[in-house]
Design a protein around this motif. Sequence first.
Motif, PDB file in Angstrom:
ATOM      1  N   LEU A   2      25.530  35.602   8.832  1.00 51.65           N
ATOM      2  CA  LEU A   2      26.465  34.785   8.574  1.00 51.65           C
ATOM      3  C   LEU A   2      26.083  33.190   8.407  1.00 51.65           C
ATOM      4  O   LEU A   2      25.212  32.955   9.426  1.00 51.65           O
ATOM      5  N   ALA A   3      26.149  32.513   7.261  1.00 49.80           N
ATOM      6  CA  ALA A   3      25.842  31.141   7.011  1.00 49.80           C
ATOM      7  C   ALA A   3      26.990  30.461   6.525  1.00 49.80           C
ATOM      8  O   ALA A   3      27.563  30.705   5.368  1.00 49.80           O
ATOM      9  N   VAL A   4      27.503  29.327   7.356  1.00 48.93           N
ATOM     10  CA  VAL A   4      28.423  28.291   6.779  1.00 48.93           C
ATOM     11  C   VAL A   4      27.753  26.956   6.710  1.00 48.93           C
ATOM     12  O   VAL A   4      26.895  26.534   7.522  1.00 48.93           O
ATOM     13  N   GLU A   5      28.074  26.462   5.646  1.00 51.25           N
ATOM     14  CA  GLU A   5      27.463  25.259   5.331  1.00 51.25           C
ATOM     15  C   GLU A   5      28.488  24.330   4.714  1.00 51.25           C
ATOM     16  O   GLU A   5      29.139  24.625   3.697  1.00 51.25           O
ATOM     17  N   SER A  21      28.635  23.244   9.934  1.00 56.62           N
ATOM     18  CA  SER A  21      27.780  24.184   9.577  1.00 56.62           C
ATOM     19  C   SER A  21      26.834  24.926  10.707  1.00 56.62           C
ATOM     20  O   SER A  21      27.049  24.193  11.777  1.00 56.62           O
ATOM     21  N   THR A  23      25.109  28.798  11.668  1.00 55.69           N
ATOM     22  CA  THR A  23      24.504  30.409  11.324  1.00 55.69           C
ATOM     23  C   THR A  23      24.572  31.144  12.641  1.00 55.69           C
ATOM     24  O   THR A  23      24.706  30.840  13.595  1.00 55.69           O
ATOM     25  N   GLU A  25      22.976  35.114  13.630  1.00 54.21           N
ATOM     26  CA  GLU A  25      22.056  36.060  13.467  1.00 54.21           C
ATOM     27  C   GLU A  25      22.381  37.230  13.916  1.00 54.21           C
ATOM     28  O   GLU A  25      23.294  37.602  14.704  1.00 54.21           O
ATOM     29  N   ILE A  58      29.900  29.708   2.111  1.00 52.32           N
ATOM     30  CA  ILE A  58      30.034  30.702   3.192  1.00 52.32           C
ATOM     31  C   ILE A  58      29.317  31.986   2.710  1.00 52.32           C
ATOM     32  O   ILE A  58      29.752  32.572   1.668  1.00 52.32           O
ATOM     33  N   LYS A  59      28.201  32.462   3.353  1.00 50.62           N
ATOM     34  CA  LYS A  59      27.710  33.699   3.049  1.00 50.62           C
ATOM     35  C   LYS A  59      27.659  34.607   4.103  1.00 50.62           C
ATOM     36  O   LYS A  59      27.386  34.198   5.157  1.00 50.62           O
ATOM     37  N   HIS A  65      31.172  35.255   0.537  1.00 53.05           N
ATOM     38  CA  HIS A  65      32.077  35.677   1.445  1.00 53.05           C
ATOM     39  C   HIS A  65      33.423  36.395   0.762  1.00 53.05           C
ATOM     40  O   HIS A  65      34.200  37.198   1.593  1.00 53.05           O
ATOM     41  N   THR A 180      26.445  41.447  14.830  1.00 54.47           N
ATOM     42  CA  THR A 180      26.823  40.263  15.128  1.00 54.47           C
ATOM     43  C   THR A 180      28.286  39.911  15.236  1.00 54.47           C
ATOM     44  O   THR A 180      29.028  40.332  14.830  1.00 54.47           O
TER      45      THR A 180
END
Length: 238
Positions: A2-5, A21, A23, A25, A58-59, A65, A180
């Motif tokens: 998950l990556a939130v920016e 922001s 992340t 793992e 958001i990835k 997402h 995760t």
Amino acid sequence: MLAVEGLIKKYGKDRAVDNISFTLEGGELVGLLGPNGAGKSTTMKCIVGLLRKTAGDIKIGGHDHLNIAAKKLFSYIPETPYVYDLLSVKEHLQFIAQAYDVKNWKEKAESLMDTYDLTDKADKLGRDLSKGMRQKVSICCALLPDPQILFFDEPMIGLDPKAIKNTKKIFQTLKDNGKTILVSTHLVDSVETIADRIMIMKAGKIIGNDTLSNLKATFADGDLSSLEDLFLELTKDA
């Protein structure tokens, strides 16, 4: 995973989530803590697509997402559990199994129902379930497809002590299997012993994001011996 920016969510001129922001793992359990109104549930709902974000990226698993490929990777357990009034407990699990094409689902469903003391409630309709039992059904349905990432919003509210203990055991098993997990809660003690990392939100911002020991080293003055003490210190009104 998950990556939130730069996530922003506005309601009118007010920012419920204010440019955050972070992340997550694989194999990591992160506790998202904050007082009521801090923006935890809004953040989670933006991530899973239940709320439309105002700005940010958001990835999930490298996918946007909102992409179907991302949605196949996660399960979301909301704070208020929703069940279908006219489906039985077992039919809820069957529905999820068919929706996610889960093979040999019956054995796993029976194991999950046994874990949460739902076996004798298998034929009970959703409309007749207590809030606690609805929460258990919601968790079982989320676990059945074996997702890579799980979002739990206040998972312990409404659960009895045995179910809370079993949920913590499941968290550990999920971590061991490389899953995760993001757990949003204001019940600090529910994640203190199991979280790899703690994120603390206040007024829509993340004011702390690290391991518990590092957070204590950074913010504690020597008197803060527990996560609860640290949480109350960081989120108190100035």
